[in-house]
Structures are given as structure tokens and as C-alpha cells.
Motif scaffolding. Structure first.
Motif, PDB file in Angstrom:
ATOM      1  N   ASN A  36     -28.667 -87.425  37.129  1.00 10.51           N
ATOM      2  CA  ASN A  36     -30.078 -87.228  36.980  1.00 10.51           C
ATOM      3  C   ASN A  36     -30.780 -86.235  37.599  1.00 10.51           C
ATOM      4  OD1 ASN A  36     -30.176 -89.467  34.714  1.00 10.51           O
ATOM      5  ND2 ASN A  36     -31.110 -90.679  36.333  1.00 10.51           N
ATOM      6  N   ASP A  47     -35.335 -88.644  39.020  1.00  8.26           N
ATOM      7  CA  ASP A  47     -34.380 -89.659  38.706  1.00  8.26           C
ATOM      8  C   ASP A  47     -34.897 -91.117  38.437  1.00  8.26           C
ATOM      9  OD1 ASP A  47     -31.569 -91.003  38.795  1.00  8.26           O
ATOM     10  OD2 ASP A  47     -32.608 -91.873  40.579  1.00  8.26           O
ATOM     11  N   ASP A  48     -35.772 -91.356  39.193  1.00 15.42           N
ATOM     12  CA  ASP A  48     -36.661 -92.580  39.009  1.00 15.42           C
ATOM     13  C   ASP A  48     -37.366 -92.920  37.558  1.00 15.42           C
ATOM     14  OD1 ASP A  48     -35.864 -93.503  41.515  1.00 15.42           O
ATOM     15  OD2 ASP A  48     -37.890 -92.841  42.312  1.00 15.42           O
ATOM     16  N   ARG A  51     -34.370 -93.171  35.016  1.00 17.34           N
ATOM     17  CA  ARG A  51     -33.890 -94.663  34.877  1.00 17.34           C
ATOM     18  C   ARG A  51     -34.742 -95.678  34.433  1.00 17.34           C
ATOM     19  NH1 ARG A  51     -29.917 -95.942  40.194  1.00 17.34           N
ATOM     20  NH2 ARG A  51     -29.170 -93.774  40.419  1.00 17.34           N
ATOM     21  N   GLY A  55     -32.560 -96.390  31.512  1.00 16.33           N
ATOM     22  CA  GLY A  55     -31.643 -97.007  32.213  1.00 16.33           C
ATOM     23  C   GLY A  55     -30.170 -95.948  32.507  1.00 16.33           C
ATOM     24  N   ARG A  57     -28.302 -93.104  34.489  1.00 14.73           N
ATOM     25  CA  ARG A  57     -27.915 -92.528  35.795  1.00 14.73           C
ATOM     26  C   ARG A  57     -27.234 -91.135  35.660  1.00 14.73           C
ATOM     27  NH1 ARG A  57     -23.792 -92.813  39.362  1.00 14.73           N
ATOM     28  NH2 ARG A  57     -22.973 -94.748  38.134  1.00 14.73           N
ATOM     29  N   GLU A 292     -25.588 -96.735  31.664  1.00 13.72           N
ATOM     30  CA  GLU A 292     -25.896 -96.116  32.923  1.00 13.72           C
ATOM     31  C   GLU A 292     -25.174 -94.818  33.345  1.00 13.72           C
ATOM     32  OE1 GLU A 292     -26.639 -97.453  37.858  1.00 13.72           O
ATOM     33  OE2 GLU A 292     -25.817 -98.766  36.511  1.00 13.72           O
TER      34      GLU A 292
END
Length: 345
Positions: A36, A47-48, A51, A55, A57, A292
Motif C-alpha cells: 500500500n 495505507d490506513d 486497509r 482490507g 495490505r 490482505e
């Protein structure tokens, strides 16, 4: 209210006869991993955010010069080795990203694997492609056309997604997964149960590549050659149709939701997986997840999820498993089987 509360489950006896039995499974992911953080540096995201929304990564993507058939060949050869065979009678390739618009990619894949002169064709049902491909393979076996069929799901969506579009670039990854189906008894482990397949062409524009076909041959802009998706509408329809298809195939098989040990459904988005679990009234822990690590891999999604769950021990021989998917078209599908004792390669 969940679907489990409103849809009855009459037990429907299934006729005896020949069945398509899953006896081999192989997968392949391109070596390049894109976390990410790499996407976040290029786009207005983090990245947050990725996710939380998906979901995901990381995902695998092909390098320049690598194509869908390269992934399909690797996964196909591994599936054959897993099945301890070097020959099948047909190759079915599910893909939305063929090497060329014409001819189909499957004959080239068959040739490169060493399966010359066998029947080979492509299936395009986008993310439902692998389920449609398995149903096609099971049909060839039921009709007596083939004793063994290699079914491959392979896609390189990184080649058709806009690298500057946060909504799609962060979601999709590349990969391939394949199974070998053989003629056998419906009472064996690995025997595929009934299928539930459906489509709704009225909503075809929700998931599409606008240009490049006979309807719009030349893109009016660069954006028209890229994959597009109406996220909110697709989110709702994916949950409803996958949950409904699961209910339908269980009725056909004479099973109930409580009989299912594991659900392996298309890894589109972690929130969609949660939504299907909620609509069916099932615990989230019954749903296999590998999104993920690989993202949404389209037609490769279901076999990649089966492989990772089998390798981790989450899928074990004898478990009742429901496979399901939803994709462009719109299309959806599902089937059931008792997981076989196979070696994953």
C-alpha cells in the motif's frame, strides 16, 4: 433481517450418477509485490485508508512483458502436478484480460503446457469466471466429452486499471489459480455438487471497460480504455447476489447453512465478505480470507483463496465447502463440495 431468516431450506434429494471431482489445485502469483505504501506515494491516499476501505495490505502485479498466459501456464502446470497427471481432455481459461482480443488465450496456454490438440476455450464472466469455468468443465465431463478438464482462472487487471485511479488501482492484483476436474462418483470427496449461476445484463455498465470492443472501437479519451466500476452500487449488489446464490445452491444440494464448514467466496473487498456473512447470519470466521495479501485478483480469486486456506490448514479433507463469486456482466455463481485430500503446488 438476514436471508437466513427469510429463505426456507427444504432438503432436495440429489440423483446418483457421474460427477466432476476436484483432484488437483495449483496457483501462481507474479513475483513483484506492491504494498500500500507504494500506491500511497503516487495517489492521494494512505495505507490506513486502503486497509480500512478494502482490507488489502499488498498485491502482486506483473512486470512489463509478462502477460495473462504466463500466469495461467504456471498455475496450470502446478495443478496437473498436484493431480499427478500430465494429460487432460480440455482446458477452460477464465479471464477478462486475454493476451489478445483474438484468438482466445486458452489454446496457447494448452500448447505451452504440452496439451496439444485438446479442446481449449476462454470464458469471460469477470470475477465469476472461475465458477463459470468450473461449471463448463463439469458439463464437459457430464456429457462424456472429457474425462479430465483443466480449469484456470487468470487475470492481470493491473494492465487495464488506471494507475491514477484510487478506487481501482488500490484494489486489484494479478494472479492465477487452476484446478483439475476428473470424472468420478458424486459420493467422493472433491465431487462438485450442483451449480447456481446467474446474470443481469441490465446492470452491465456498473463494471466495464468502456472502449475497445465493437460497440466503441476507439477510446475517445485515455480514461475509456481503463476498467471502471460503480463502487457503491456494486458493493450492494455483490453482497445480495452472493448471499442469494449461496442460499440457492444449498437448496439444490439439500443442505442448510449450518452444514457449511467454510465459505470460499470471491475476495472482492473485506467489507463485502463481512456483508455476505451478516446477510447469511454466519460467523465471519467461516469465511476464508486472503485478500490482505493478494487484493482482488478477479477470476483467480477463488482458487487462490482455496489454495491459501488449504496450505494454512483452514481447509481440511471432509469439510463441507461453499464456493461463490460475483462479477461484471453482472454475473454470479456458486457450488458446493466436500474438500478433498490434495497436495497444493
Amino acid at each position: 433481517m438476514t436471508l437466513a431468516e427469510v429463505v426456507p431450506f427444504p432438503r432436495v434429494p440429489q440423483p446418483d450418477g457421474s460427477a466432476a471431482v476436484l483432484c488437483g489445485l495449483g496457483t501462481w502469483l507474479p513475483p513483484r509485490v506492491v504494498p500500500n505504501a507504494e500506491i500511497s506515494r503516487r495517489l492521494d491516499t494512505s495505507d490506513d485508508w486502503i486497509r480500512a476501505r478494502t482490507g488489502i495490505r499488498q498485491r502482486h502485479v506483473v512486470e512489463p512483458g509478462m502477460c495473462t498466459s504466463d500466469l495461467a501456464v504456471e498455475a496450470g502446470m502446478r495443478a496437473l502436478k498436484s493431480a499427478d497427471t500430465d494429460h487432460v481432455d480440455a482446458v477452460v481459461l477464465a479471464t477478462t484480460t486475454p493476451d489478445r482480443p483474438c484468438p482466445a488465450t486458452a489454446p496457447d496456454v494448452a500448447h505451452r503446457i504440452g496439451l496439444d490438440r485438446v479442446a481449449a476455450f476462454d470464458v469471460n464472466a469477470v470475477c465469476t469466471g472461475f465458477l463459470y469455468g468450473m461449471a463448463s468443465g463439469a458439463g464437459l465431463i457430464a456429457a462424456g466429452v472429457a474425462e479430465r478438464v483443466l480449469v484456470i482462472g487468470a487475470d492481470t487487471f493491473s494492465t487495464i486499471t488506471d494507475p491514477d485511479c484510487r478506487a481501482t488501482a488500490a484494489i486489484f492484483g494479478d494472479g492465477a489459480g487452476a484446478v483439475v476436474l476428473r470424472a468420478g462418483s458424486p459420493h467422493e470427496l472433491g465431487a462438485l455438487g450442483p451449480f447456481d449461476l446467474g446474470s443481469d445484463g441490465a446492470d452491465a455498465d456498473l463494471i466495464m471497460v468502456p472502449a475497445g470492443g465493437s460497440r466503441r472501437r476507439t477510446p475517445a479519451s485515455d480514461a475509456e480504455r481503463y476498467f471502471t466500476m460503480a463502487g457503491k452500487a456494486v458493493f450492494r449488489k455483490a453482497i445480495f447476489q452472493m448471499a442469494g446464490s449461496a442460499q440457492s445452491v444449498l437448496r439444490k444440494a439439500g443442505l442448510r447453512l449450518r452444514d457449511v464448514d467454510k465459505f470460499v467466496i470471491h475476495q472482492a473487498n473485506a467489507r463485502i465478505l463481512n456483508g455476505v456473512a451478516d446477510m447469511l447470519g454466519q460467523p465471519a470466521g467461516k469465511f476464508v480470507r486472503n485478500i490482505e495479501q493478494v487484493g482482488n485478483t478477479a477470476a483467480a480469486s477463488v482458487p487462490l483463496a482455496m489454495s491459501s486456506a488449504c496450505e494454512s490448514g483452514e481447509l481440511r479433507a471432509g469439510q463441507q465447502v461453499l464456493l461463490g463469486a460475483f462479477g461484471g456482466g453482472l454475473t454470479w455463481g456458486s457450488t458446493v463440495l466436500r474438500w478433498p485430500a490434495i497436495e497444493i503446488l
